[in-house]
Design a protein around this motif. Structure first.
Motif, PDB file in Angstrom:
ATOM      1  N   TRP A  53       0.831  -1.209   0.000  1.00  0.00           N
ATOM      2  CA  TRP A  53       0.000   0.000   0.000  1.00  0.00           C
ATOM      3  C   TRP A  53       0.866   1.260   0.000  1.00  0.00           C
ATOM      4  O   TRP A  53       0.508   2.265  -0.637  1.00  0.00           O
ATOM      5  CB  TRP A  53      -0.930  -0.001   1.213  1.00  0.00           C
ATOM      6  CG  TRP A  53      -2.223  -0.707   0.971  1.00  0.00           C
ATOM      7  CD1 TRP A  53      -2.671  -1.839   1.590  1.00  0.00           C
ATOM      8  CD2 TRP A  53      -3.240  -0.334   0.049  1.00  0.00           C
ATOM      9  NE1 TRP A  53      -3.897  -2.209   1.110  1.00  0.00           N
ATOM     10  CE2 TRP A  53      -4.276  -1.286   0.156  1.00  0.00           C
ATOM     11  CE3 TRP A  53      -3.376   0.697  -0.876  1.00  0.00           C
ATOM     12  CZ2 TRP A  53      -5.428  -1.231  -0.608  1.00  0.00           C
ATOM     13  CZ3 TRP A  53      -4.533   0.758  -1.633  1.00  0.00           C
ATOM     14  CH2 TRP A  53      -5.543  -0.194  -1.512  1.00  0.00           C
ATOM     15  N   THR A  80      -6.172   1.494  -7.052  1.00  0.00           N
ATOM     16  CA  THR A  80      -6.582   1.143  -5.689  1.00  0.00           C
ATOM     17  C   THR A  80      -7.704   0.108  -5.685  1.00  0.00           C
ATOM     18  O   THR A  80      -7.870  -0.625  -4.697  1.00  0.00           O
ATOM     19  CB  THR A  80      -7.050   2.398  -4.938  1.00  0.00           C
ATOM     20  OG1 THR A  80      -8.086   3.063  -5.682  1.00  0.00           O
ATOM     21  CG2 THR A  80      -5.894   3.360  -4.729  1.00  0.00           C
ATOM     22  N   GLU A 111      -7.728  -0.776   3.867  1.00  0.00           N
ATOM     23  CA  GLU A 111      -7.090   0.278   3.088  1.00  0.00           C
ATOM     24  C   GLU A 111      -6.375   1.243   4.028  1.00  0.00           C
ATOM     25  O   GLU A 111      -6.795   1.432   5.179  1.00  0.00           O
ATOM     26  CB  GLU A 111      -8.131   1.040   2.250  1.00  0.00           C
ATOM     27  CG  GLU A 111      -8.769   0.210   1.161  1.00  0.00           C
ATOM     28  CD  GLU A 111      -9.749   1.027   0.337  1.00  0.00           C
ATOM     29  OE1 GLU A 111      -9.955   2.217   0.680  1.00  0.00           O
ATOM     30  OE2 GLU A 111     -10.310   0.485  -0.640  1.00  0.00           O
TER      31      GLU A 111
END
Length: 380
Positions: A51, A80, A92
């Motif tokens: 991420w 994403t 996330e």
């Protein structure tokens, strides 16, 4: 409803969006640092290294959010959206919230079709994310509210900017009308002189041939000036489709500036100083000088706090007319406000006449407006 959708779809992009500034690069730098710190400190985030790479890789999209708003939205939400499909995990990072700036940008800076397409991408990506995470209704409503806030902010600022652009265009249009009227008065003066000289030439053509020849030479000179003025007026009128000119008040002159010191009974006093030959200045230049000084004095009386004196200085030389209007008030409150529509109109007139104009805080205190105009108006 169809008309509204059709109008929205066909709306063009805002004119001349701002280019990259230091704040954009600073925002990218802050996002990179935040993503790095989140990857190091947030141990509960699965795939935090991946991420971090994704967020840092997408951070530069903020630099093109005004010039390529749809592209950056498609790239950011596409990437994403793929990460959870690859990793199988629905968590996330907090730094992914930067994509709200991209949502705002596609509404604020994109064309109508770009904004609609971008919102379809956003809604689709958000719906897929909520479905994969099996989010509860409260989470879905909260996420929709956040996205809607970004969309509403972009739409509000877009409408505000468009409204101001229209108001500025109207102000400039009005100033062009006034300038065209001033030029019309000058042409009428030249044509009247031609008619008088022609009548005098006809009356003396038999008894005084030399006087008739002099009259013809003067007619030629006046006709040349009138033709030049008419060409200038046509150039001004061609800038936009102007409405009929209805202001019949005579055009002011530089010599009329003395009236400014006698108009107001309260407030700061006005001192007018004229130097050089101001009587032979082109009529349109004289009118522009007077009106710019009048607007500057009016603004000083309205906005200059604790001002006691407004100075109007006009100096004319062989080629130019220089105007300076300054006050001794506290001008700090005016530094952060944009120029009013009156000054914007004056700036438009000065630009059409081939001159330069500036307004800003004075060296010591107060506010100063300066302008330089070509004496003969030949720049028209």
């Amino acid at each position: 409803m169809q008309d509204v959708l059709r109008s929205t779809w066909g709306e063009p992009r805002p004119h001349r969006p701002p280019r990259q500034v230091w704040r954009d690069r600073a925002l990218v730098g802050v996002l990179v640092v935040a993503a790095t710190l989140e990857a190091v400190l947030r141990t509960d985030l699965p795939w935090r290294g991946l991420w971090a790479v994704v967020v840092i890789g997408l951070a530069p999209t903020l630099l093109w959010r005004r010039t390529r708003p749809l592209l950056v939205v498609a790239v950011a939400f596409g990437v994403t959206g793929l990460v959870p499909l690859v990793t199988g995990d629905r968590a996330e990072p907090y730094t992914a919230a930067f994509m709200l700036v991209l949502v705002y940008s596609v509404v604020r800076w994109g064309s109508g079709r770009e904004a609609v397409t971008g919102l379809v991408i956003v809604v689709g990506a958000a719906s897929l994310s909520l479905a994969l995470r099996q989010a509860v209704l409260a989470d879905a409503i909260g996420g929709a509210a956040v996205v809607f806030s970004a969309v509403a902010l972009g739409a509000a600022l877009r409408y505000r900017a468009r409204s101001r652009t229209r108001e500025l265009a109207q102000v400039k249009l009005l100033e062009r009308e006034r300038l065209a009227r001033d030029l019309h008065d000058t042409v009428a003066h030249h044509v009247s002189a031609i008619a008088i000289r022609a009548q005098a030439g006809l009356a003396t053509s038999v008894s005084q041939p030399d006087a008739a020849a002099d009259a013809l030479r003067l007619i030629e000179a006046e006709a040349s000036r009138a033709l030049a003025e008419m060409r200038a007026m046509v150039r001004v009128l061609r800038r936009d489709d102007l409405v009929d000119l209805v202001d019949l008040e005579p055009s002011p002159r530089i010599a009329d500036l003395g009236q400014l010191s006698a108009r107001a009974r309260t407030g700061p006093s006005v001192e007018v100083s004229l130097s050089g030959d101001v009587d032979d200045v082109h009529p349109s230049i004289g009118a522009a000088t007077y009106r710019l000084a009048q607007e500057a004095v009016t603004n000083a009386r309205r906005h200059a706090r604790h001002a006691t004196l407004i100075e109007v200085r006009v100096a004319a030389d062989d080629t130019s007319v220089h105007l300076r209007v300054s006050d001794d008030g506290e001008g700090s409150a005016r530094r952060t406000t944009p120029p009013g529509y009156g000054l914007i109109g004056m700036f438009e007139r000065v630009d059409l006449l081939g001159g330069t104009c500036a307004a800003g805080p004075g060296r010591d205190r107060g506010w100063t407006v300066t302008a330089t105009l070509p004496r003969t108006g030949s720049a028209l």
